[in-house]
Design a protein around this motif. Structure first.
Motif, short mmCIF file in Angstrom:
data_model
loop_
_atom_site.label_atom_id
_atom_site.label_comp_id
_atom_site.label_asym_id
_atom_site.label_seq_id
_atom_site.Cartn_x
_atom_site.Cartn_y
_atom_site.Cartn_z
N MET A 1 0.93 -1.08 -0.04
CA MET A 1 0.03 -0.01 -0.11
C MET A 1 0.88 1.45 0.19
O MET A 1 2.05 1.39 0.38
CB MET A 1 -0.84 0.05 1.07
N LYS B 1 0.55 5.86 0.22
CA LYS B 1 -0.32 6.77 0.97
C LYS B 1 -0.49 8.14 0.08
O LYS B 1 0.60 8.58 -0.35
CB LYS B 1 0.21 7.22 2.44
N GLU C 1 -5.25 12.27 4.40
CA GLU C 1 -4.63 11.09 4.10
C GLU C 1 -5.65 10.03 3.68
O GLU C 1 -6.55 9.55 3.89
CB GLU C 1 -3.53 10.50 5.14
N THR D 1 -4.92 5.84 2.01
CA THR D 1 -4.24 4.71 1.60
C THR D 1 -4.78 3.94 0.18
O THR D 1 -5.96 3.94 0.12
CB THR D 1 -4.33 3.53 2.60
N GLU E 1 5.02 7.75 -0.20
CA GLU E 1 4.06 8.80 0.21
C GLU E 1 4.03 10.01 -0.85
O GLU E 1 5.00 10.36 -1.17
CB GLU E 1 4.32 9.29 1.72
#
Length: 78
Positions: free
Chosen positions: A1, A3, A18, A20, A68
Motif C-alpha cells: 500500500m 499513501k 490522508e 491509503t 507517500e
C-alpha cells in the motif's frame, strides 16, 4: 500500500488529510478517486512530492509499497 496526502484546499476536497491506496501508476490510482478530486489533483498549479521530493513530471509517477505522495496546492500569502 501507498499513501496519498492532501494539503490545504485539496484536503477539503478529498474530505480527509490522508488516503491509503494500492501501489501502482498514479494514472491508475486516480481513476479510483472521485472524478472532481482527480481533476483537482492534476491541476497545472498543483505540485506533487514523492517521499519528500518534488516530482518534476507527474505523468510518470508510479507508487511503490510504502511510498507517500503529497499534493501541494498553490499557496497565497498576505
Amino acid at each position: 500500500m501507498a499513501k496519498l496526502v492532501f494539503l490545504g484546499r485539496l484536503e477539503d476536497r478529498a474530505g480527509t488529510a490522508e488516503m491509503t491506496v494500492p501501489a501502482g501508476a498514479l494514472s491508475d490510482i486516480l481513476t479510483t478517486l472521485d472524478p472532481a478530486l482527480a481533476l483537482d489533483l492534476l491541476g497545472e498549479r498543483v505540485r506533487m512530492a514523492l517521499n519528500g521530493e518534488l516530482v518534476p513530471d507527474n505523468r510518470a509517477v508510479v507508487l511503490s509499497e510504502g511510498d507517500e505522495l503529497a499534493f501541494l496546492p498553490p499557496v497565497s500569502g498576505g
